[in-house]
Design a protein around this motif. Structure first.
Motif, PDB file in Angstrom:
ATOM      1  N   GLY A  66       0.848  -1.180   0.000  1.00 24.80           N
ATOM      2  CA  GLY A  66       0.000   0.000   0.000  1.00 24.80           C
ATOM      3  C   GLY A  66       0.881   1.225   0.000  1.00 24.80           C
ATOM      4  N   MET A  67       0.594   2.174  -0.901  1.00 25.73           N
ATOM      5  CA  MET A  67       1.458   3.347  -1.004  1.00 25.73           C
ATOM      6  C   MET A  67       0.667   4.620  -0.732  1.00 25.73           C
ATOM      7  N   VAL A  68       1.252   5.471   0.089  1.00 26.64           N
ATOM      8  CA  VAL A  68       0.683   6.780   0.399  1.00 26.64           C
ATOM      9  C   VAL A  68       1.650   7.820  -0.158  1.00 26.64           C
ATOM     10  N   PHE A  69       1.159   8.643  -1.078  1.00 31.16           N
ATOM     11  CA  PHE A  69       2.007   9.566  -1.817  1.00 31.16           C
ATOM     12  C   PHE A  69       2.074  10.931  -1.128  1.00 31.16           C
ATOM     13  N   GLN A  70       2.946  11.795  -1.650  1.00 29.85           N
ATOM     14  CA  GLN A  70       3.036  13.165  -1.143  1.00 29.85           C
ATOM     15  C   GLN A  70       1.704  13.884  -1.294  1.00 29.85           C
ATOM     16  N   VAL A  84      -7.430   9.898   4.784  1.00 22.61           N
ATOM     17  CA  VAL A  84      -8.245   9.073   3.888  1.00 22.61           C
ATOM     18  C   VAL A  84      -7.339   8.232   2.985  1.00 22.61           C
ATOM     19  N   SER A  85      -6.255   8.826   2.506  1.00 20.00           N
ATOM     20  CA  SER A  85      -5.306   8.091   1.671  1.00 20.00           C
ATOM     21  C   SER A  85      -4.705   6.907   2.425  1.00 20.00           C
ATOM     22  N   ILE A  86      -4.424   7.102   3.704  1.00 17.76           N
ATOM     23  CA  ILE A  86      -3.898   6.004   4.522  1.00 17.76           C
ATOM     24  C   ILE A  86      -4.951   4.908   4.659  1.00 17.76           C
ATOM     25  N   ALA A  87      -6.201   5.292   4.915  1.00 20.86           N
ATOM     26  CA  ALA A  87      -7.270   4.291   5.010  1.00 20.86           C
ATOM     27  C   ALA A  87      -7.424   3.535   3.702  1.00 20.86           C
ATOM     28  N   PHE A 122       5.334   4.929   2.440  1.00 21.16           N
ATOM     29  CA  PHE A 122       4.937   6.332   2.603  1.00 21.16           C
ATOM     30  C   PHE A 122       5.998   7.204   1.959  1.00 21.16           C
ATOM     31  N   ASP A 123       5.586   8.007   0.966  1.00 24.07           N
ATOM     32  CA  ASP A 123       6.517   8.884   0.268  1.00 24.07           C
ATOM     33  C   ASP A 123       6.265  10.327   0.687  1.00 24.07           C
ATOM     34  N   GLU A 171      -1.614  15.312  12.945  1.00 21.47           N
ATOM     35  CA  GLU A 171      -2.741  14.378  12.866  1.00 21.47           C
ATOM     36  C   GLU A 171      -2.430  13.202  11.957  1.00 21.47           C
ATOM     37  N   VAL A 172      -1.553  13.419  10.976  1.00 16.12           N
ATOM     38  CA  VAL A 172      -1.157  12.333  10.077  1.00 16.12           C
ATOM     39  C   VAL A 172      -0.090  11.463  10.723  1.00 16.12           C
ATOM     40  N   THR A 173       0.939  12.082  11.303  1.00 18.42           N
ATOM     41  CA  THR A 173       2.004  11.288  11.911  1.00 18.42           C
ATOM     42  C   THR A 173       1.501  10.493  13.116  1.00 18.42           C
ATOM     43  N   SER A 174       0.471  10.980  13.798  1.00 21.70           N
ATOM     44  CA  SER A 174      -0.061  10.216  14.928  1.00 21.70           C
ATOM     45  C   SER A 174      -0.731   8.936  14.443  1.00 21.70           C
ATOM     46  N   VAL A 175      -1.424   8.998  13.309  1.00 16.85           N
ATOM     47  CA  VAL A 175      -2.009   7.781  12.733  1.00 16.85           C
ATOM     48  C   VAL A 175      -0.905   6.814  12.318  1.00 16.85           C
ATOM     49  N   MET A 176       0.146   7.337  11.692  1.00 18.99           N
ATOM     50  CA  MET A 176       1.257   6.492  11.269  1.00 18.99           C
ATOM     51  C   MET A 176       1.955   5.852  12.464  1.00 18.99           C
TER      52      MET A 176
END
Length: 270
Positions: free
Chosen positions: A97-101, A162-165, A177-178, A191-196
């Motif tokens: 699974g890839m999450v882009f910039q 949403v992209s992570i989900a 994760f790029d 909020e993004v790094t806490s999910v990661m």
């Protein structure tokens, strides 16, 4: 069936050239199940290109990538190794699974549909079950209440969640994760790094190309430094961040104001 004692991902002597520019000059790297590997490096060092070679969005010019014991991009034919077809590569790519910039969400689809469409179309998941999965994943990233919203109604941080989900919806063995926070306002980075970090704590296998040194310290089991298309340092996160052995790593950490990690990076490809 892959051997669980072996690394999930094995990169050997990976090489990639764009025109006359050697972007990857022989990268070798192992990633074991449950590891979170933070990849650091200056702009143009080859980090993003390495990720795209891992899931064959870019075709390497040399070396190999093996995921779970399966050579990525190539199979065994009657006369020896052969290049896989696009459909075969797509099947392999579904294992990551890839999450882009940038978020790359479909603007005319709701948040929920953005998450569930791939499991329905690629995995053949029944749409009712896919919706249940999608709501569970949106709960995981804290956005269950925005399931019927459209991307333009969300902040950048919400869109990236949403992209992570969406990436998680394919049940990948490896998450890539790029620079997932580079397009975000500083207020939305946390909020993004806490999910990661929660995914890392739960044992997800992740490679994270990032300048967020705070995230690397908090969540990564290892830190890899790439410079000029080569791995120049690889070790436990606390050791690399606190006592880097390579002068390139020391200079990078100083230049990014070690501990803040807010610098961003464009893609490696010219």
């Amino acid at each position: 069936m892959s051997d669980p004692t072996l690394p999930l991902l094995q990169i050997r002597d990976l090489r990639k050239r764009y025109g006359t520019t050697d972007v990857l000059r022989g990268i070798s790297l192992d990633v074991h199940r449950g590891e979170t590997v933070a990849v650091l490096g200056a702009s143009g060092s080859g980090k993003s290109t390495m990720l795209r070679c891992v899931n064959h969005l870019e075709r390497p010019d040399g070396g190999s990538v093996t995921l779970g014991g399966e050579l990525v991009g190539f199979g065994q034919g009657r006369r020896g190794p052969r290049m896989l077809t696009e459909s075969e590569i797509a099947r392999q790519r579904s294992r990551t699974g890839m999450v882009f910039q940038h978020f790359n969400l479909f603007p005319h689809w709701t948040v929920l549909r953005n998450v569930v469409e791939a499991p329905v179309r690629v995995r053949g998941l029944d749409r009712t079950r896919a919706h249940e999965l999608g709501m569970r994943l949106l709960t995981t990233v804290g956005l269950a209440d925005r399931a019927s919203s459209y991307p333009k109604q969300l902040s950048g941080g919400q869109q990236q969640r949403v992209s992570i989900a969406r990436a998680l919806a394919m049940d990948p063995e490896l998450l890539l994760f790029d620079e997932p926070t580079s397009a975000l306002d500083p207020a939305n980075v946390g909020e993004v790094t806490s999910v990661m970090k929660r995914l890392a704590d739960e044992g997800s296998t992740m490679i994270v190309v990032t300048h967020e040194i705070g995230f690397a310290r908090a969540a990564a089991s290892r830190v890899v430094m790439i410079a000029d298309g080569l791995v120049v340092e690889d070790g436990p996160a606390d050791r690399v961040l606190d006592a880097p052995r390579n002068p390139i790593t020391r200079a990078f950490l100083e230049n990014t104001r070690y501990g803040a990690g807010t610098a961003t990076e464009p893609a490696d490809q010219p």
